[in-house]
Design an enzyme around this catalytic site. Structure first.
Site, PDB file in Angstrom:
ATOM      1  N   LYS A 221       1.264  -0.972  -0.190  1.00 36.03           N
ATOM      2  CA  LYS A 221      -0.029  -0.279  -0.104  1.00 36.03           C
ATOM      3  C   LYS A 221       1.256   0.996   0.108  1.00 36.03           C
ATOM      4  CE  LYS A 221      -2.429  -1.793   3.590  1.00 36.03           C
ATOM      5  NZ  LYS A 221      -1.943  -3.118   3.286  1.00 36.03           N
ATOM      6  N   VAL A 222       1.821   1.264   0.573  1.00 32.73           N
ATOM      7  CA  VAL A 222       2.668   2.370   0.881  1.00 32.73           C
ATOM      8  C   VAL A 222       3.753   2.488  -0.330  1.00 32.73           C
ATOM      9  CG1 VAL A 222       4.669   3.831   2.853  1.00 32.73           C
ATOM     10  CG2 VAL A 222       2.055   2.267   3.264  1.00 32.73           C
ATOM     11  N   ASP A 241       9.576  -6.770  -5.172  1.00 37.71           N
ATOM     12  CA  ASP A 241       8.680  -7.594  -4.274  1.00 37.71           C
ATOM     13  C   ASP A 241       8.085  -8.662  -4.637  1.00 37.71           C
ATOM     14  OD1 ASP A 241       6.193  -8.043  -2.436  1.00 37.71           O
ATOM     15  OD2 ASP A 241       5.530  -6.092  -2.306  1.00 37.71           O
ATOM     16  N   ALA A 301       9.637   2.220   6.899  1.00 35.67           N
ATOM     17  CA  ALA A 301       9.571   1.373   6.663  1.00 35.67           C
ATOM     18  C   ALA A 301       9.485   0.444   8.133  1.00 35.67           C
ATOM     19  CB  ALA A 301       9.728  -0.378   6.381  1.00 35.67           C
ATOM     20  N   ARG A 302      10.431  -0.108   8.419  1.00 35.17           N
ATOM     21  CA  ARG A 302      10.969   0.033  10.527  1.00 35.17           C
ATOM     22  C   ARG A 302      11.708  -0.112   9.991  1.00 35.17           C
ATOM     23  NH1 ARG A 302       6.256   0.704  11.224  1.00 35.17           N
ATOM     24  NH2 ARG A 302       4.618  -0.285  12.820  1.00 35.17           N
ATOM     25  N   ASP A 326      12.980   7.133   9.279  1.00 31.99           N
ATOM     26  CA  ASP A 326      12.041   7.957  10.093  1.00 31.99           C
ATOM     27  C   ASP A 326      11.718   6.499  11.444  1.00 31.99           C
ATOM     28  OD1 ASP A 326       9.666   8.879  11.187  1.00 31.99           O
ATOM     29  OD2 ASP A 326       8.119   7.839  10.402  1.00 31.99           O
ATOM     30  N   GLU A 331      12.963   1.843  19.739  1.00 27.58           N
ATOM     31  CA  GLU A 331      12.607   3.637  19.581  1.00 27.58           C
ATOM     32  C   GLU A 331      11.552   3.464  20.932  1.00 27.58           C
ATOM     33  OE1 GLU A 331       9.286   3.673  16.663  1.00 27.58           O
ATOM     34  OE2 GLU A 331      10.631   3.290  15.209  1.00 27.58           O
ATOM     35  N   HIS A 350       9.664   8.242  14.099  1.00 27.01           N
ATOM     36  CA  HIS A 350       8.126   7.468  13.351  1.00 27.01           C
ATOM     37  C   HIS A 350       7.471   8.448  13.818  1.00 27.01           C
ATOM     38  CE1 HIS A 350       6.796   3.524  13.944  1.00 27.01           C
ATOM     39  NE2 HIS A 350       6.296   4.008  13.053  1.00 27.01           N
ATOM     40  N   LEU A 351       7.212   9.415  12.925  1.00 29.46           N
ATOM     41  CA  LEU A 351       5.696  10.341  12.324  1.00 29.46           C
ATOM     42  C   LEU A 351       5.348   9.921  11.299  1.00 29.46           C
ATOM     43  CD1 LEU A 351       7.452  13.955  12.949  1.00 29.46           C
ATOM     44  CD2 LEU A 351       6.058  12.826  14.145  1.00 29.46           C
ATOM     45  N   GLY A 352       5.399   8.618  10.149  1.00 33.51           N
ATOM     46  CA  GLY A 352       4.449   8.532   8.921  1.00 33.51           C
ATOM     47  C   GLY A 352       3.366   8.484   9.139  1.00 33.51           C
ATOM     48  N   ALA A 353       2.979   7.711  10.170  1.00 31.09           N
ATOM     49  CA  ALA A 353       1.431   8.184  10.110  1.00 31.09           C
ATOM     50  C   ALA A 353       0.453   8.991  10.961  1.00 31.09           C
ATOM     51  CB  ALA A 353       1.011   7.180  10.914  1.00 31.09           C
TER      52      ALA A 353
HETATM   53  N1  LIG Z   1       6.788   5.104   9.873  1.00 34.74           N
HETATM   54  C1  LIG Z   1       5.289   4.615   9.764  1.00 34.74           C
HETATM   55  O1  LIG Z   1       4.727   6.174  10.483  1.00 34.74           O
HETATM   56  C2  LIG Z   1       4.907   4.232   9.173  1.00 34.74           C
HETATM   57  C3  LIG Z   1       2.542   4.401   8.953  1.00 34.74           C
HETATM   58  C4  LIG Z   1       2.923   2.863   7.995  1.00 34.74           C
HETATM   59  C5  LIG Z   1       2.999   1.993   7.834  1.00 34.74           C
HETATM   60  N2  LIG Z   1       4.687   1.629   7.974  1.00 34.74           N
HETATM   61  C6  LIG Z   1       5.376   0.884   7.995  1.00 34.74           C
HETATM   62  O2  LIG Z   1       5.547   0.051   6.346  1.00 34.74           O
HETATM   63  C7  LIG Z   1       5.538  -0.697   6.332  1.00 34.74           C
HETATM   64  C8  LIG Z   1       4.875  -1.117   4.791  1.00 34.74           C
HETATM   65  O3  LIG Z   1       3.397  -0.577   5.287  1.00 34.74           O
HETATM   66  P1  LIG Z   1       1.553  -1.174   4.166  1.00 34.74           P
HETATM   67  O4  LIG Z   1       0.890  -0.365   4.570  1.00 34.74           O
HETATM   68  O5  LIG Z   1       2.160  -0.430   2.632  1.00 34.74           O
HETATM   69  O6  LIG Z   1       1.792  -2.597   4.569  1.00 34.74           O
HETATM   70  P2  LIG Z   1       1.809  -4.065   2.676  1.00 34.74           P
HETATM   71  O7  LIG Z   1       1.623  -4.626   3.590  1.00 34.74           O
HETATM   72  O8  LIG Z   1       0.479  -3.414   2.091  1.00 34.74           O
HETATM   73  O9  LIG Z   1       2.930  -3.397   2.204  1.00 34.74           O
HETATM   74  C9  LIG Z   1       3.846  -4.432   2.706  1.00 34.74           C
HETATM   75  C10 LIG Z   1       4.491  -5.178   1.093  1.00 34.74           C
HETATM   76  O10 LIG Z   1       6.159  -5.768   1.236  1.00 34.74           O
HETATM   77  C11 LIG Z   1       6.199  -6.910   0.608  1.00 34.74           C
HETATM   78  N3  LIG Z   1       7.046  -8.070   1.523  1.00 34.74           N
HETATM   79  C12 LIG Z   1       6.780  -8.713   1.837  1.00 34.74           C
HETATM   80  N4  LIG Z   1       7.800  -8.969   2.202  1.00 34.74           N
HETATM   81  C13 LIG Z   1       9.111  -8.548   1.643  1.00 34.74           C
HETATM   82  C14 LIG Z   1      10.394  -8.777   1.018  1.00 34.74           C
HETATM   83  N5  LIG Z   1      10.825  -9.255   1.749  1.00 34.74           N
HETATM   84  N6  LIG Z   1      10.885  -7.759  -0.022  1.00 34.74           N
HETATM   85  C15 LIG Z   1       9.724  -6.706  -0.613  1.00 34.74           C
HETATM   86  N7  LIG Z   1       8.933  -7.053  -0.217  1.00 34.74           N
HETATM   87  C16 LIG Z   1       7.942  -7.786   0.692  1.00 34.74           C
HETATM   88  C17 LIG Z   1       4.715  -7.663   0.931  1.00 34.74           C
HETATM   89  O11 LIG Z   1       4.401  -8.146  -0.382  1.00 34.74           O
HETATM   90  C18 LIG Z   1       3.503  -6.382   0.529  1.00 34.74           C
HETATM   91  O12 LIG Z   1       3.229  -6.135  -0.968  1.00 34.74           O
HETATM   92  C19 LIG Z   1       5.083  -1.116   7.069  1.00 34.74           C
HETATM   93  O13 LIG Z   1       6.462  -2.516   7.776  1.00 34.74           O
HETATM   94  C20 LIG Z   1       4.814  -0.359   8.030  1.00 34.74           C
HETATM   95  O14 LIG Z   1       4.575  -1.432   9.371  1.00 34.74           O
HETATM   96  C21 LIG Z   1       5.273   2.613   8.966  1.00 34.74           C
HETATM   97  O1  LIG Z   2       2.764   0.989  11.221  1.00 33.61           O
HETATM   98  C1  LIG Z   2       1.842   1.464  11.226  1.00 33.61           C
HETATM   99  O2  LIG Z   2       0.681   1.748  11.313  1.00 33.61           O
HETATM  100  C2  LIG Z   2       3.243   3.211  11.507  1.00 33.61           C
HETATM  101  O3  LIG Z   2       4.318   2.594  11.510  1.00 33.61           O
HETATM  102  C3  LIG Z   2       2.506   3.935  12.513  1.00 33.61           C
HETATM  103  O4  LIG Z   2       2.688   3.850  13.849  1.00 33.61           O
HETATM  104  P1  LIG Z   2       2.004   4.991  15.165  1.00 33.61           P
HETATM  105  O5  LIG Z   2       0.759   4.531  14.732  1.00 33.61           O
HETATM  106  O6  LIG Z   2       3.037   4.646  15.965  1.00 33.61           O
HETATM  107  O7  LIG Z   2       2.496   6.020  14.758  1.00 33.61           O
END
Ligand SMILES: NC(=O)c1ccc[n+]([C@@H]2O[C@H](COP(=O)([O-])OP(=O)(O)OC[C@H]3O[C@@H](n4cnc5c(N)ncnc54)[C@H](O)[C@@H]3O)[C@@H](O)[C@H]2O)c1
Ligand SMILES: O=C(O)[C@H](O)COP(=O)(O)O
Length: 614
Positions: A221-222, A241, A301-302, A326, A331, A350-353
């Site tokens: 998604k992201v 991916d 991501a993480r 981020d 953390e 960790h401000l992504g969301a």
């Molecule tokens: N920083 C933030 O505040 C923030 C906000 C939202 C999401 N996130 C993080 O972003 C990441 C993605 O979120 P999302 O909503 O897009 O999730 P998602 O599940 O929609 O997408 C993750 C993608 O990663 C792929 N994937 C799995 N294993 C893989 C690998 N070994 N190599 C490459 N791709 C692989 C999956 O097939 C999937 O398409 C997650 O780790 C989520 O926790 C962080």
């Molecule tokens: O995985 C998530 O949705 C993001 O990392 C957001 O995390 P947070 O809710 O702690 O801001």
């Protein structure tokens, strides 16, 4: 060989089915109980959300949902949640907002909570589920990543985990793009320098984005939203991916490539995969070594997908010229963290969301999911349970009850000491196997078999796990049937293999205990016991008698029950050959006393009998 039953209805059928809760134990508090004060028909309430099984009655649904304060569930919210979400929660539950609890404080409080809502800052460990002592039924993650929740422990404790997977996608993608541009143009360093009174135009010359190659690692998604935005900036976008369909990437104008190709050809690498055992520290000395010299890395991501010590070495060597982070392995990171302090690294906490819009959206999404789950609805965002679409649930509702009752009956027929191990469930259906989702039915058969003989409660979350733990091998078989395909099932048959029975009449020619049921007019019925066809609605309790088939038996047994004030609600006789063996199945509202049962046993033609609780 099944024998057609001879029907003998002693009283009109009453409809008192109580659907079992899908996620939660029957011993749950009243706000999730579907018991009704009056006989009622089973209906499915269709709303905007997922389907909810409830029993229609003179009592409004809201009363079942328990508006009275002493029966309200308690939801602990351990991190800041948007007001709109809190309002949704307060309309149904007592809400305890306790932000910033220490792990010890969380452990001390959790046994008073039915649900827990967290963001990424709360570690929901095995110890939390253990300390909950069975009360915690839902963990809601107000966001995407569930790497801070011990899913295995949640499943083992029958606790549902739901997340809010969509509401912060755009916010995270926008933050990724913000970091990409800010890093390329040294925005944060230049800002700090000016605030320190300097004017360093030559020091902060950046790099352009247009025409550069961006590798999006994780095209979910992201990742796909980042790719879409990067295309708008004139970048060449490639993605890696292993699970993403290539047509989705093509539609955005991105090309899916191998991991090595992505990291070795990109000028910018943006990380968007989940943290899993496979992705942990996937960016390490070896993989940094394969990158183009001077590459720039963005991580929203993480933290754990990068080996942070290796990144520091790569930055010091110049293999990686800049990083924008981020997220961090721990953390918050320590104050003297070398990556945070590095002059070529820009960081955000960790401000992504963290946009107003995303936080309101996430709060509502998770609050609705948690309230729905507490009401026993199937959650669309369940992380550790099968997601059963509302339409499937709707049509399977009476079969769900039937499946549990058959499991419950079968296990009560087993003689003490012979453990149940092999279970076969046979579904007879006119449907194509792909059109019949039996996970829910299997879970309910398991619930029916396990609960009467243990203190474990079984729900959709932990059914398969519980079966495995107890050494139950559940095999499913489909038998096709020439019926109308709009009816999902003709019958469900439960076989218990290699067990002795306390009621010999329930053993089939092949040596298994067999009970089979059908749904008639929306009501589950027992249709077969061993080799004897019967026809009795599955409600209240059941007496099975095997007897010599002869006139007057129904009257004699009926008189004994009537004389003891036990109401017979249904009766049916199945026989092999006229005047030989027969089975009488008697549905009774009350539990007969031992004395009454003894009198039934003393009727000369009765060869054996058993009393079963449904
Ligand atoms: N920083 C933030 O505040 C923030 C906000 C939202 C999401 N996130 C993080 O972003 C990441 C993605 O979120 P999302 O909503 O897009 O999730 P998602 O599940 O929609 O997408 C993750 C993608 O990663 C792929 N994937 C799995 N294993 C893989 C690998 N070994 N190599 C490459 N791709 C692989 C999956 O097939 C999937 O398409 C997650 O780790 C989520 O926790 C962080
Ligand atoms: O995985 C998530 O949705 C993001 O990392 C957001 O995390 P947070 O809710 O702690 O801001």
């Amino acid at each position: 060989m099944a024998i057609a039953p001879s029907k003998c209805f002693l009283s009109p059928q009453t409809l008192t089915n109580r659907p079992s809760l899908l996620y939660f134990p029957a011993k749950s508090p009243s706000y999730v109980s579907f018991s009704t004060p009056k006989p009622s028909t089973l209906t499915l309430r269709k709303s905007a959300g997922p389907a909810r099984i409830s029993a229609a009655s003179t009592v409004p649904a809201e009363t079942h949902a328990g508006a009275s304060s002493e029966s309200k569930p308690t939801v602990l919210v351990s991190e800041k949640l948007g007001e709109a979400g809190l309002e949704v929660l307060r309309s149904f539950a007592d809400v305890d907002c306790a932000y910033g609890l220490s792990p010890e404080e969380l452990l001390a409080r959790i046994s008073r909570c039915d649900a827990l809502i967290v963001r990424s800052g709360t570690k929901v460990t095995r110890a939390v589920f253990e300390a909950a002592k069975g009360r915690l039924r839902v963990v809601g993650r107000a966001g995407v990543g569930i790497d801070n929740v011990d899913l295995q422990a949640a499943t083992e404790h029958g606790c549902l985990v739901v997340n809010a997977p969509t509401a912060n996608t755009v916010a995270a993608a926008e933050h990724g793009i913000a970091l990409l541009a800010a890093m390329a143009r040294n925005v944060s360093m230049a800002d700090a320098s000016m605030k320190a009174g300097k004017w360093q135009r030559n020091k902060y010359v950046g790099v352009s984005l247009v025409g550069k190659t961006l590798a999006v690692m994780g095209f979910g998604k992201v990742g796909s939203e980042v790719a879409r935005r990067a295309k708008g900036l004139g970048m060449h976008v490639i993605a890696h991916d292993p699970y993403a369909p290539s047509d989705r990437a093509r539609a955005i104008g991105a090309e899916l490539v191998s991991f090595d190709e992505a990291i070795s050809t990109a000028d910018f690498i943006s990380l968007h995969m989940p943290l899993t055992p496979a992705t942990s520290k996937v960016f390490n000395d070896e993989t940094f070594g394969k990158m183009k010299k001077g590459v720039r890395i963005i991580n929203v991501a993480r933290g754990g997908v990068i080996d942070e010590d290796a990144l520091l070495r790569a930055l010091d060597k110049g293999t990686v010229s800049q990083a924008a982070l981020d997220v961090f392995t721990a953390e918050p990171p320590s104050k003297d963290n070398k990556l945070v302090q590095h002059e070529n690294v820009i960081v955000t906490p960790h401000l992504g969301a963290s946009t107003m819009e995303a936080q309101e959206g996430v709060a509502i999404e998770i609050a609705e999911a948690v309230v729905g789950a507490l009401k026993g609805e199937l959650a669309a965002t369940a992380v550790n349970a099968p997601m059963v679409p509302a339409e499937v649930l709707s049509e399977l509702a009476p079969y769900v009850i039937l499946a549990e009752k058959l499991g419950r009956l079968a296990v009560q027929l087993v003689a003490g000491g012979s453990g149940v191990k092999g279970v076969k469930v046979v579904y007879t259906s006119a449907r194509d196997p792909d059109d019949l989702d039996t996970r829910l039915l299997r879970a309910m058969v398991t619930k029916g078999i396990v609960e009467p003989i243990s203190s474990v409660f079984v729900n959709l979350v932990n059914a398969d796990y519980t079966a495995k733990q107890r050494g139950l091998r559940i095999r499913e078989e489909r038998v096709s049937h020439d019926g109308p395909p709009d009816v999902p099932l003709d019958s469900i048959r439960v076989h218990l293999a290699n067990v002795r029975s306390k009621f010999a009449g329930s053993i089939s020619d092949a040596g298994d205990i067999i009970v089979e049921g059908r749904v008639k007019d929306g009501v589950p019925h027992l249709s077969l016991v061993g080799s004897f066809g019967v026809n009795v609605s599955l409600e209240g309790n059941l007496i099975l008698c095997r007897q010599v088939d002869q006139p007057g038996m129904i009257g004699r047994v009926g008189n004994i029950l009537g004389g003891s004030n036990v109401n017979v609600n249904f009766m049916s006789v199945g026989r092999t050959v006229a005047r030989k063996q027969a089975i009488m199945a008697i549905g009774v509202d009350e539990e007969p006393t031992k004395e009454t049962l003894r009198k039934i046993g003393e009727v000369p033609a009765v060869e054996e009998f058993v009393f079963l609780k449904l």
